[in-house]
Design a protein around this motif. Structure first.
Motif, PDB file in Angstrom:
ATOM      1  N   PRO A 155     -15.685  -4.120  15.306  1.00  0.00           N
ATOM      2  CA  PRO A 155     -16.508  -3.736  16.466  1.00  0.00           C
ATOM      3  C   PRO A 155     -15.636  -3.388  17.669  1.00  0.00           C
ATOM      4  CG  PRO A 155     -16.561  -6.113  16.147  1.00  0.00           C
ATOM      5  CD  PRO A 155     -15.820  -5.554  14.974  1.00  0.00           C
ATOM      6  N   ALA A 156     -16.134  -2.486  18.484  1.00  0.00           N
ATOM      7  CA  ALA A 156     -15.451  -2.153  19.733  1.00  0.00           C
ATOM      8  C   ALA A 156     -15.584  -3.341  20.675  1.00  0.00           C
ATOM      9  CB  ALA A 156     -16.058  -0.896  20.345  1.00  0.00           C
ATOM     10  N   ARG A 157     -14.518  -4.013  20.929  1.00  0.00           N
ATOM     11  CA  ARG A 157     -14.562  -5.280  21.657  1.00  0.00           C
ATOM     12  C   ARG A 157     -13.202  -5.558  22.265  1.00  0.00           C
ATOM     13  NH1 ARG A 157     -18.357  -8.483  19.785  1.00  0.00           N
ATOM     14  NH2 ARG A 157     -19.223  -6.433  19.447  1.00  0.00           N
ATOM     15  N   ASP A 158     -13.139  -6.407  23.274  1.00  0.00           N
ATOM     16  CA  ASP A 158     -11.865  -6.941  23.735  1.00  0.00           C
ATOM     17  C   ASP A 158     -11.393  -7.958  22.708  1.00  0.00           C
ATOM     18  OD1 ASP A 158     -11.837  -5.466  26.099  1.00  0.00           O
ATOM     19  OD2 ASP A 158     -12.988  -6.994  27.175  1.00  0.00           O
ATOM     20  N   TYR A 159     -10.141  -7.817  22.256  1.00  0.00           N
ATOM     21  CA  TYR A 159      -9.559  -8.739  21.294  1.00  0.00           C
ATOM     22  C   TYR A 159      -8.390  -9.467  21.934  1.00  0.00           C
ATOM     23  CZ  TYR A 159     -12.151  -6.395  17.535  1.00  0.00           C
ATOM     24  OH  TYR A 159     -13.135  -5.898  16.736  1.00  0.00           O
ATOM     25  N   VAL A 160      -8.301 -10.749  21.670  1.00  0.00           N
ATOM     26  CA  VAL A 160      -7.144 -11.558  22.055  1.00  0.00           C
ATOM     27  C   VAL A 160      -6.440 -11.905  20.753  1.00  0.00           C
ATOM     28  CG1 VAL A 160      -6.333 -13.664  23.180  1.00  0.00           C
ATOM     29  CG2 VAL A 160      -8.384 -12.492  24.037  1.00  0.00           C
ATOM     30  N   LEU A 161      -5.265 -11.340  20.550  1.00  0.00           N
ATOM     31  CA  LEU A 161      -4.609 -11.414  19.253  1.00  0.00           C
ATOM     32  C   LEU A 161      -3.509 -12.459  19.251  1.00  0.00           C
ATOM     33  CD1 LEU A 161      -4.524  -7.649  18.275  1.00  0.00           C
ATOM     34  CD2 LEU A 161      -6.236  -9.395  17.779  1.00  0.00           C
ATOM     35  N   ILE A 162      -3.589 -13.349  18.273  1.00  0.00           N
ATOM     36  CA  ILE A 162      -2.699 -14.500  18.178  1.00  0.00           C
ATOM     37  C   ILE A 162      -1.520 -14.166  17.269  1.00  0.00           C
ATOM     38  CG2 ILE A 162      -2.557 -16.914  17.429  1.00  0.00           C
ATOM     39  CD1 ILE A 162      -4.283 -16.477  19.925  1.00  0.00           C
ATOM     40  N   GLU A 163      -0.317 -14.404  17.771  1.00  0.00           N
ATOM     41  CA  GLU A 163       0.898 -14.168  16.987  1.00  0.00           C
ATOM     42  C   GLU A 163       1.689 -15.454  16.755  1.00  0.00           C
ATOM     43  OE1 GLU A 163       2.734 -10.038  17.750  1.00  0.00           O
ATOM     44  OE2 GLU A 163       2.084 -10.747  19.722  1.00  0.00           O
ATOM     45  N   THR A 164       1.276 -16.526  17.406  1.00  0.00           N
ATOM     46  CA  THR A 164       1.898 -17.835  17.242  1.00  0.00           C
ATOM     47  C   THR A 164       0.900 -18.877  17.713  1.00  0.00           C
ATOM     48  OG1 THR A 164       3.889 -19.135  17.740  1.00  0.00           O
ATOM     49  CG2 THR A 164       2.940 -17.868  19.553  1.00  0.00           C
ATOM     50  N   ASP A 165       1.166 -20.161  17.483  1.00  0.00           N
ATOM     51  CA  ASP A 165       0.279 -21.199  18.005  1.00  0.00           C
ATOM     52  C   ASP A 165       0.097 -20.995  19.506  1.00  0.00           C
ATOM     53  OD1 ASP A 165       0.419 -22.159  15.444  1.00  0.00           O
ATOM     54  OD2 ASP A 165       1.566 -23.951  15.943  1.00  0.00           O
ATOM     55  N   THR A 166      -1.156 -21.020  19.953  1.00  0.00           N
ATOM     56  CA  THR A 166      -1.454 -20.654  21.340  1.00  0.00           C
ATOM     57  C   THR A 166      -2.484 -21.601  21.922  1.00  0.00           C
ATOM     58  OG1 THR A 166      -1.046 -18.320  20.805  1.00  0.00           O
ATOM     59  CG2 THR A 166      -2.252 -18.790  22.848  1.00  0.00           C
ATOM     60  N   GLU A 167      -2.177 -22.200  23.054  1.00  0.00           N
ATOM     61  CA  GLU A 167      -3.147 -23.033  23.768  1.00  0.00           C
ATOM     62  C   GLU A 167      -3.973 -22.119  24.660  1.00  0.00           C
ATOM     63  OE1 GLU A 167      -2.033 -25.926  26.964  1.00  0.00           O
ATOM     64  OE2 GLU A 167      -2.810 -27.390  25.506  1.00  0.00           O
ATOM     65  N   ILE A 168      -5.251 -21.937  24.318  1.00  0.00           N
ATOM     66  CA  ILE A 168      -6.095 -21.017  25.078  1.00  0.00           C
ATOM     67  C   ILE A 168      -6.855 -21.722  26.189  1.00  0.00           C
ATOM     68  CG2 ILE A 168      -6.313 -19.440  23.126  1.00  0.00           C
ATOM     69  CD1 ILE A 168      -9.225 -20.479  22.821  1.00  0.00           C
ATOM     70  N   ALA A 169      -6.849 -23.049  26.177  1.00  0.00           N
ATOM     71  CA  ALA A 169      -7.464 -23.859  27.223  1.00  0.00           C
ATOM     72  C   ALA A 169      -6.774 -25.211  27.199  1.00  0.00           C
ATOM     73  CB  ALA A 169      -8.959 -24.005  26.997  1.00  0.00           C
ATOM     74  N   PRO A 170      -6.835 -25.962  28.276  1.00  0.00           N
ATOM     75  CA  PRO A 170      -6.255 -27.312  28.223  1.00  0.00           C
ATOM     76  C   PRO A 170      -6.897 -28.123  27.098  1.00  0.00           C
ATOM     77  CG  PRO A 170      -6.815 -26.699  30.485  1.00  0.00           C
ATOM     78  CD  PRO A 170      -7.418 -25.652  29.601  1.00  0.00           C
ATOM     79  N   GLY A 171      -6.093 -28.585  26.160  1.00  0.00           N
ATOM     80  CA  GLY A 171      -6.627 -29.375  25.059  1.00  0.00           C
ATOM     81  C   GLY A 171      -7.289 -28.571  23.961  1.00  0.00           C
ATOM     82  N   LEU A 172      -7.039 -27.273  23.901  1.00  0.00           N
ATOM     83  CA  LEU A 172      -7.633 -26.422  22.867  1.00  0.00           C
ATOM     84  C   LEU A 172      -6.577 -25.436  22.377  1.00  0.00           C
ATOM     85  CD1 LEU A 172      -9.972 -25.393  21.169  1.00  0.00           C
ATOM     86  CD2 LEU A 172     -10.773 -24.086  23.145  1.00  0.00           C
TER      87      LEU A 172
END
Length: 261
Positions: A155-172
């Motif tokens: 789908p046409a969407r904003d994508y956040v692409l992960i290339e390594t372990d990533t903390e996207i929020a405190p504790g997440l």
């Protein structure tokens, strides 16, 4: 081809403002695997943060399986793998989110652990929400879906692409654990009362995979290495582990509208 500027939302330190405060397990139905006739649950998750942000993790089977599971199975050639035992209207993301007191249009972020048929059915269900997924998976021409069947487009969407372990929020934390698929993800979060929770998704579908060799994985040796990494991390964090498709765990898990906090 990938869209440009896919990672712009990660420009700040964290993608989200709040830390996890609640987790709901979403029940997307039941499936029987031909091998050993295992009956497995199809799960997704809702995570809410202290800032009121809401994250939807995976979306189950496509809605056509609710309308006519037999016809959908034949169309996708899924019968060689197993049988959809139950997938009713109550097992769609909208109904499961309603049990948790929210709706698809209130989702702020989607996390796609991988793109097999039982996880990707509602990939386009939240047009307002960016999608977090592995770059290796998004590089594929289409979502993996099932076998030779690849009816879905990105789908046409904003994508956040992960290339390594990533903390996207405190504790997440989003963990990159390829093996089951090229871009398999797991999720590690810390809740105020429950403590650490590890959502393995299909990186470890059930504990027996650790000794069973991850049969059918895209890369079995890589899947085993990342399975070991996840279990070590779970031990270090004293985490509650929720497996992707464990036939003994699924019946006893508390599901939406019940929650972990």
């Amino acid at each position: 081809m990938e869209p440009e500027n896919l990672n712009q939302p990660m420009a700040r330190e964290h993608l989200l403002l709040g830390h996890p405060v609640a987790l709901w397990i979403l029940d997307y139905g039941l499936f029987r695997v031909n091998a050993n006739r295992r009956v497995i649950g199809i799960c997704g998750f809702l995570i809410r943060t202290s800032a009121g942000e809401q994250l939807l993790v995976d979306t189950g089977f496509p809605a056509k399986y609710v309308r006519d599971a037999v016809a959908a199975t034949a169309e996708d050639g899924l019968e060689v793998f197993g049988t959809v035992l139950h997938c009713g209207p109550e097992n769609l993301p909208a109904a499961q989110l309603k049990l948790a007191g929210t709706s698809l249009d209130q989702i702020d972020l989607m996390i796609q652990t991988h793109t097999h048929i039982d996880h990707v059915g509602g990939l386009d269900a939240c047009p307002q929400a960016p999608i977090v997924m592995a770059r290796a998976e998004r590089r594929l021409p289409k979502p993996l879906y099932w076998g030779a069947a690849q009816p879905m487009d990105w789908p046409a969407r904003d994508y956040v692409l992960i290339e390594t372990d990533t903390e996207i929020a405190p504790g997440l934390q989003i963990l990159l654990v390829p093996g089951h698929t090229p871009g398999q993800l797991a999720v590690l979060l810390r809740l105020p009362e429950t403590g650490s929770v590890l959502l393995t998704s299909d990186a470890i579908s059930r504990p027996e995979e650790m000794a069973g060799g991850f049969a059918g994985a895209w890369d079995a040796s890589l899947a085993h290495a990342n399975g070991e990494r996840l279990m070590t991390l779970a031990t270090q964090q004293d985490a509650v582990v929720i497996y992707g498709h464990c036939p003994t765990q699924w019946p006893v898990l508390k599901k939406s509208p019940l929650r972990f906090s």
